[in-house]
Enzyme design. Structure first.
Site, PDB file in Angstrom:
ATOM      1  N   SER A   1     -10.283  -0.723   7.551  1.00  0.00           N
ATOM      2  CA  SER A   1      -9.128   0.004   5.831  1.00  0.00           C
ATOM      3  C   SER A   1      -8.997  -1.356   4.754  1.00  0.00           C
ATOM      4  O   SER A   1      -8.508  -1.637   4.314  1.00  0.00           O
ATOM      5  CB  SER A   1      -7.851   1.125   5.766  1.00  0.00           C
ATOM      6  OG  SER A   1      -8.709   2.177   5.912  1.00  0.00           O
TER       7      SER A   1
ATOM      8  N   SER B   1      -9.412   1.847   3.177  1.00  0.00           N
ATOM      9  CA  SER B   1      -8.871   2.424   2.271  1.00  0.00           C
ATOM     10  C   SER B   1      -7.290   1.996   1.181  1.00  0.00           C
ATOM     11  O   SER B   1      -7.132   2.291   0.811  1.00  0.00           O
ATOM     12  CB  SER B   1      -7.970   3.459   3.043  1.00  0.00           C
ATOM     13  OG  SER B   1      -7.360   2.772   3.691  1.00  0.00           O
TER      14      SER B   1
ATOM     15  N   LYS C   1       0.707  -1.193  -0.277  1.00  0.00           N
ATOM     16  CA  LYS C   1      -0.263  -0.289   0.350  1.00  0.00           C
ATOM     17  C   LYS C   1       0.753   1.591   0.095  1.00  0.00           C
ATOM     18  O   LYS C   1       2.117   0.922   0.335  1.00  0.00           O
ATOM     19  CB  LYS C   1      -0.548  -0.316   1.546  1.00  0.00           C
ATOM     20  CG  LYS C   1      -2.240   1.288   1.259  1.00  0.00           C
ATOM     21  CD  LYS C   1      -3.145   0.870   2.182  1.00  0.00           C
ATOM     22  CE  LYS C   1      -4.648   1.717   2.534  1.00  0.00           C
ATOM     23  NZ  LYS C   1      -4.910   1.770   4.068  1.00  0.00           N
TER      24      LYS C   1
END
Lengths: 493, 475, 95
Positions: free
Chosen positions: A173, A149, A73
Site C-alpha cells: 500500500s 491504499s 494518511k
C-alpha cells in the site's frame, strides 16, 4: 522558478533554504495549501477538503524537520483531528491521542496537516477507489487510479500537494501507489516503526512508511519515525542508524538477486522492458545481478488474503457504534427478515451500524476473514496460510545468505483505469502480487521511479533486503536514483 | 433412580496488580465510571497491548501453587464475541497454550483426601460492567483490561460440598500467594459451574448445564443443590436435560435459563498478532517458586508436628493466611509444652468473635501476649472457661487486658472453702429436697446444687471445688 | 470449498453485518472465486511446516506495573454517539 514554488521542492531542499533563510515556514505551508486548493478538487488526494485548511499553523518545536508540513494518511491517529480511515463507520472520529509517529514528527518540529490523505477504506484496496470520500486520481493521468491504499499520499506528493507524506503498507500500500505515481515509497522492516496509533488492518503485516519525492527525503523521514516504542510490543529494540549516511553513490560488488518468478506471464511488456533496463543500469553501476528463484511466490497472494482478511475481520470488530463513529439503530434490511426476529435491539444496532458504515470491499473482506477463522475452517485456511508464510520467509532467508538485496518490478502493470478492476476483486488483489511477499516475510522494501511507459505512466523498481537492512536498500536506491533522471520527472497537473 | 452429580468449576480471579493487564491504567475498585480508562483499554482504533510483567508473574505463581506444569512457551489469542462491555469485541485470552495446565488441588471430605484435577489456568483481560437502566444499558469500562486468571477444573467433583471445599481451598491458596483479593462481592473472584447427572456407578457423562451469577461460595453450593434436584426430577419424569446456561436467582433461590440465546459459540480464536510469545525460563520459574510462601497444606502439617495440634484443628487454623500467622505467634508465645488450650481458644472463642465481627483474627486487635495471659487465668483455674469467654469479649470491646477486666469486675474464681461456705449452706437450705435426693443416691442432684452455688456466686465459684465441698457436706 | 448464500449469511451474522439481498448474492459468488483461488494453497504439503504468526523472533515484551494517568472523562466520551452521565449508552441488553 523553483523558489517561487516551494511546494515543488523536496524536504531536504526546503530545509536548506530554511536554514539559509531564503524562505519561511509559512511560505511553504501556504504554497502547499494554494496548490491543494488549485488541483485537489480534481485529484482528491485529500480525504476531507471541507475540513478547511488552517493556514499558518506552524509547529514551534525545534527539530530537524522544523518548518516542514507533512501529509498524513487517514488511518494514522492525530489527536483532535479527524482520523476516519476514509470510512463512514468512523464518521467524525477525532482520536484522543497521537500515533507514536505523529508524536515523533511533532518532536522533530514538523507541521502535521490537519487534513488527511485519501485512502481505500481501512486500506482495503489497491486503487484508492474504495474511499467513502470518492476516488483519488492519478496525477499523471486523471483517468487512472493512483494505486492504493495510500493513493492519496502518493498522489499528493507526486502532484506537489505535499512536501512528503506518511502512508501505511500491508501488502504494498505504500510501494504500489508510489510506483503508479512516480514517487519514492518505503516500507520499513516489520517492527522498525511503531504501529501505535496506526488503525490496524492486518496487525502482523502493517507498517508505516514514508512517501517522498526522492530517496534522500525518504532517509530523512525514516530517521525521524523509526525506533523502538514501548507502546508497541512488536516494535524492535535495535539501534536505528542514521540512514542519510548510507546514501553513498556506490554499489560496486553489491550482490543483487533478480527473482525469475517476478517476471511472469500477464506482466505488462513495457514494465518488463523498463525493469530489464533498470537491472542493466544496476549492473553498469557495478552491481552483480544474478537470477534467483523464490519458489513460493505464487502462493503469496492467497496466503495474504487469508491472513490479512482474518486479522482485519478481528481488528474491525471494534467498530460497532458504541464508543465512537457512526451508530445506526435500525436498518431496513434486517427488519423485514425472518432472521432478525431472533436478534435483540443491540444486535440489530450492531448489524445496522456495520452494514451501513462499512463499504463494499470492507464487508467483503470482513466476511472472507471471518469465514477463514470460523469453526471448522481455521485449520484449512488460517493455519495453512501461516505455514505457507513460513515457506515464503524461508525462500528469502536462503537468498539473503548469498545476496545483499533483491531487485524486481513493484507492480506487473502501470496504473490502470478507474473502474477497470473494481468489479473483479481478484484481479484487483493480483495487482499486489510483487509487493505482498515483503509484508509476509517482514522485509524492508522500497519502490523508486524507474521509467515511464509510452502513455506517460510511471513504473517503479522495487528493492528488498533482509530485515533491518534498510541501509543496503537506501544505498542501492540512492545510487540508482542519482544515476537516472526518473525522480526528476513530474506530472503536469 | 439414584444419580451422581458431575461438577466442574471455572473460577476467575482478578489479579491484584496496580495497573491493568495491557495498559497502565489503575485497577482500583469503586471509582467514578469510565475514570480509569485510556485509549488502550477502551480498545480505541490504533492502540496496542503491552503485557504487565506482574500479571504474568502472578499467573505463574498460581500455576505453581496449584501443582501445574508451567508452560515454557506461552502466547495469547483473540477470542471474538460481540458484547458492549468488551471494547474491542474480542478478548485477549489464551486458547492454545495457557500459562499453566495439568495441576491439581487436594480437598478434604469427611477426613478423606480427594484430588481435584486442574485442567488449565490462563491469563486474560476482564470486560467492563453494564448497568441496566430503563431501556438502556450503560457501560463503564473501568474494569475492562484488569488481569484475570481463569482456573478450570476437570469435572472431578461429585457433590455441592466438594465444590464448596474446592473453592474454599483454592481461595485459601490464592490468598496465601497474595495475588488477588478473592472478594466475590467485589467481583475479584467469580465462579461458574458445569453440572450434569449420571446414574450412580456409571462412567458416562450426562447433558450438562452451565450455572452463572453465584455471588458467594454458599450460593454456588445452593445453586448446585437446586440444579441436582431440578435435573433429577426431570430425568425421573423421563425428560431430557437441555444444555443451556442458567443464572442463579438469589431471590427465588432457583436457577433460571438466560433469556438471550447466544446460538452456537464460534469464538474464532487466532494468535494475537500484537503480542509476541512469552518464554518462561526454568530460571524464572525457580525464582518465582522461591517467592511462594509456605502454603496452607504444608503449614497445617507443620503445626501438627511442631506444636502437636490435632489435624482438624490445624486445618482450620491455616485456612486463612493472616489467621495462621496470628495463630503461630500465639503458639510460640504460649509457654507450656501442651499447646492444646491455645488451639481450642483460637478455633473456638477467637474465631467465633472474628466471625461475628466480620474480620479475621488479627482484625480483633488483641495481641497474642494478651490472649495467652487470658488463657493463663483459665489454666490456673483462676477463672472458669465460661467467665473467660465473657472476659475476652470485654477485652475486645474495651481494649483492656485480661487482668484488668478480671480485677475490675471482680471475676477471680473462688476456690477456697471459706469463701464458698455461705453459698453452699444457703443452697442446701433452700433445696432440702434435692439435697435429700442426693443423699439417697441420686447422683444428678449434685449438679443441680452446684449450679445453684454458681448462680449465687455470680459464676465466680470454682465448680470443681464446689462439687467436692458439697459431697463432703452431704455424705 | 463451496461457498453458498447460507455460508455468507452465517458469517455475516457472526460478524454482525447486515447484507442486502443483492450483496448476499454478489458476495457468495465473489467469495467463491476468491476461495477457489486460495484453495491453491492445498497443493502444498505443509504437514511438517511450523506456522509463522509472528515474523520477528522476539519474545517477552513486557512493561513494569507502573500506573500512568488515565484519560480525562471528556476525552473518553467525546466521540460517543450516545452517552448517559459518564457512561456510554447502548440499547438494553437483556439477560
Amino acid at each position: 522558478m523553483a523558489s517561487l514554488h516551494p511546494n515543488t521542492l523536496t524536504a531536504h531542499e526546503l530545509l536548506e533554504k530554511l536554514k539559509n533563510k531564503e524562505i519561511s515556514a509559512l511560505d511553504i505551508v501556504n504554497f502547499v495549501f494554494e496548490k491543494i486548493k488549485k488541483t485537489d478538487p480534481n485529484l482528491r488526494a485529500y480525504a476531507r477538503l471541507d475540513a478547511g485548511l488552517k493556514d499558518g499553523q506552524i509547529m514551534g518545536k525545534e527539530g530537524i524537520l522544523k518548518g516542514l508540513p507533512i501529509s498524513i494518511k487517514d488511518n494514522i491517529c492525530t489527536e483532535g483531528y479527524n482520523t476516519e480511515c476514509c470510512s463512514r463507520i468512523l464518521d467524525g472520529f477525532k482520536p484522543p491521542y497521537d500515533a507514536t509517529v505523529i508524536r515523533k514528527l511533532k518532536e522533530a518540529g514538523a507541521t502535521i496537516l490537519n487534513i488527511k490523505t485519501n485512502m481505500d477504506e481501512f486500506a482495503f484496496g489497491s486503487s484508492t477507489e474504495n474511499s467513502c470520500f470518492g476516488p483519488t486520481r492519478n496525477p499523471w493521468n486523471l483517468d487512472c487510479v493512483p494505486g492504493g491504499s495510500s493513493g492519496g499520499s502518493a498522489a499528493a506528493v507526486a502532484a506537489d500537494e505535499a512536501i512528503f507524506a506518511l502512508g501505511s503498507d500491508t501488502g504494498g500500500s505504500i510501494r504500489q501507489p508510489a510506483s503508479y505515481c512516480g514517487v519514492v515509497g518505503f516500507k520499513p522492516t516489520y517492527g522498525r516503526v511503531s504501529r501505535y496509533g496506526l488503525i490496524a488492518f492486518a496487525s502482523s503485516l502493517d507498517q508505516i512508511g514514508p512517501i517522498t519525492k526522492d530517496v534522500l527525503d525518504s532517509a530523512v523521514l525514516m530517521n525521524v519515525i523509526c525506533g523502538y516504542d514501548p507502546l508497541d510490543s512488536t516494535s524492535v529494540n535495535i539501534k536505528v542508524p542514521d540512514y542519510t549516511k548510507s546514501l553513498v553513490k556506490d554499489i560496486k560488488g553489491l550482490r543483487i538477486g533478480i527473482p525469475k518468478e517476478y517476471f511472469i506471464e500477464g506482466m505488462d511488456p513495457e514494465i518488463k522492458k523498463i525493469t530489464d533496463e533498470a537491472v542493466n543500469q544496476l549492473k553498469d553501476l557495478g552491481a552483480v545481478c544474478k537470477p534467483i528463484s523464490l519458489a513460493h511466490t505464487e502462493y503469496a497472494v492467497p496466503v495474504y488474503y487469508v491472513l490479512a482478511t482474518a486479522e482485519a475481520s478481528s481488528n474491525l470488530a471494534r467498530f460497532d457504534g458504541v464508543q465512537y463513529g457512526l451508530r445506526a439503530e435500525n436498518s431496513a434490511v434486517m427488519i423485514d427478515k425472518r432472521k432478525s426476529e431472533t436478534d435483540n435491539k443491540l444486535i440489530r444496532m450492531y448489524k445496522a451500524t456495520r452494514g451501513k458504515g462499512f463499504g463494499e470491499e470492507a464487508k467483503r473482506r470482513i466476511i472472507l476473514g471471518t469465514f477463514g477463522l470460523s469453526h471448522g475452517y481455521y485449520d484449512a485456511y488460517y493455519l495453512r496460510a501461516l505455514k505457507v508464510r513460513t515457506l515464503i520467509k524461508q525462500d528469502f532467508d536462503q537468498i539473503f545468505k548469498e545476496f545483499d538485496c533483491i531487485a524486481a518490478p513493484t507492480t506487473p502493470t502501470p496504473a490502470f483505469k478507474i473502474g477497470e478492476r473494481s468489479q473483479d476483486p481478484l484481479s484487483m488483489y493480483l495487482s499486489d502480487i510483487y509487493t505482498i511477499s515483503a509484508n509476509l516475510a517482514g522485509l524492508p522494501a522500497i519502490s523508486i521511479p524507474c521509467g515511464l511507459t509510452k502513455d506517460g505512466l510511471p513504473a517503479g523498481l522495487q528493492i528488498l533486503a533482509k530485515p533491518f537492512s534498510e541501509e543496503i536498500i537506501f544505498r542501492a536506491a540512492y545510487t540508482y536514483e542519482q544515476n537516472t533522471p526518473w525522480h526528476l520527472q513530474k506530472p503536469k497537473i | 433412580m439414584e444419580y451422581e452429580p458431575v461438577i466442574g468449576l471455572e473460577v476467575h480471579i482478578q489479579l491484584k496488580t496496580r495497573t491493568k493487564a495491557f495498559c497502565a491504567c489503575l485497577t482500583d475498585f469503586g471509582n467514578q465510571p469510565n475514570s480509569q480508562v485510556c485509549p488502550v483499554c477502551l480498545g480505541f482504533p490504533g492502540t496496542l497491548p503491552v503485557l504487565n510483567i506482574i500479571a504474568l508473574e502472578y499467573s505463574v505463581k498460581v500455576g505453581l501453587a496449584l501443582n501445574c506444569l508451567v508452560q515454557e512457551y506461552t502466547k495469547f489469542d483473540r477470542k471474538h464475541y460481540y458484547y458492549p462491555d468488551l471494547p474491542k469485541n474480542y478478548q485477549i485470552s489464551q486458547y492454545e497454550l495457557p500459562i499453566s495446565k495439568d495441576g491439581f488441588l487436594d480437598i478434604n471430605i469427611d477426613g478423606l483426601i480427594k484430588r481435584i484435577n486442574i485442567r488449565r489456568a490462563h491469563l486474560e483481560e476482564d470486560a467492563g460492567k453494564l448497568i441496566h437502566k430503563d431501556d438502556l444499558s450503560l457501560v463503564d469500562y473501568n474494569r475492562a483490561g484488569i488481569p484475570l486468571l481463569e482456573i478450570v477444573s476437570d469435572p472431578d467433583m461429585n457433590s455441592p460440598q466438594e465444590a464448596y471445599e474446592y473453592l474454599t481451598k483454592l481461595k485459601s491458596i490464592i490468598e496465601y500467594l497474595d495475588v488477588s483479593d478473592c472478594d466475590m462481592e467485589k467481583g475479584s473472584l467469580r465462579c461458574d459451574a458445569n453440572i450434569s447427572l449420571r446414574e450412580r456407578g456409571s462412567k458416562g457423562l450426562g447433558v450438562k448445564t452451565e450455572l452463572k451469577n453465584m455471588n458467594s461460595f454458599k450460593a454456588v453450593k445452593d445453586a448446585l443443590s437446586f440444579e441436582i434436584k431440578r435435573q433429577s426430577d426431570l430425568l425421573d419424569d423421563g425428560e431430557k436435560i437441555i444444555q443451556d446456561t442458567r443464572l442463579w436467582n438469589t431471590k427465588e433461590l432457583k436457577t433460571l435459563p438466560m433469556r438471550t440465546k447466544e446460538g452456537a459459540k464460534d469464538y474464532r480464536y487466532f494468535p494475537e498478532p500484537d503480542l509476541p510469545p512469552f518464554i518462561i525460563s526454568p530460571t524464572k520459574i525457580t525464582e518465582i517458586k522461591k517467592d511462594i510462601p509456605e502454603l496452607p497444606e504444608v503449614k497445617a502439617l507443620r503445626f501438627q508436628k511442631e506444636y502437636g495440634i490435632l489435624e482438624y484443628d490445624s486445618r482450620i487454623m491455616v485456612l486463612n493466611k493472616k489467621n495462621s500467622l496470628f495463630a503461630e505467634k500465639c503458639l510460640t508465645v504460649y509457654p507450656d509444652k501442651d499447646k492444646k488450650p491455645v488451639a481450642n481458644w483460637l478455633i473456638g472463642p477467637m474465631l467465633s468473635e472474628a466471625n461475628s465481627r466480620n474480620c479475621d483474627l488479627p482484625g480483633l486487635d488483641i495481641s497474642p501476649k494478651d490472649l495467652i495471659e487470658l488463657i493463663g487465668f483459665t489454666q490456673r483455674q483462676e477463672i472458669s472457661n465460661l467467665t473467660a469467654k465473657s472476659v475476652l469479649t470485654d477485652m475486645l470491646n474495651s481494649k483492656k487486658t485480661a487482668a484488668e477486666v478480671i480485677k475490675e469486675k471482680n471475676l477471680v474464681q473462688i476456690s477456697d472453702a471459706s469463701g464458698l461456705e455461705n453459698y453452699i449452706s444457703d443452697a442446701i437450705k433452700e433445696n432440702c429436697a434435692v439435697a435429700n435426693d442426693f443423699k439417697n443416691g441420686k447422683e444428678n442432684a449434685l449438679m443441680f446444687l452446684v449450679g445453684e452455688v454458681m448462680k449465687k456466686s455470680k459464676g465466680k465459684a470454682n465448680p470443681k471445688v464446689v462439687q467436692d465441698l458439697l459431697k463432703r457436706r452431704l455424705v | 470449498m463451496a461457498i453458498n448464500r447460507e455460508t455468507v449469511e452465517y458469517v455475516a451474522h457472526l460478524s454482525r453485518i447486515d447484507l442486502e439481498d443483492n450483496e448476499l448474492d454478489k458476495f457468495s459468488r465473489q467469495i467463491q472465486d476468491i476461495v477457489n483461488y486460495i484453495d491453491k494453497l492445498k497443493a502444498l504439503d505443509t504437514d511438517l511446516v511450523s506456522p509463522t504468526s509472528h515474523i520477528l523472533p522476539i519474545n517477552n515484551v513486557l512493561r513494569e506495573d507502573i500506573p500512568v494517568s488515565s484519560l480525562p472523562i471528556e476525552k473518553t466520551l467525546r466521540n460517543a454517539p450516545m452517552k448517559n452521565a459518564n457512561f456510554f449508552s447502548v440499547p438494553k441488553v437483556i439477560e
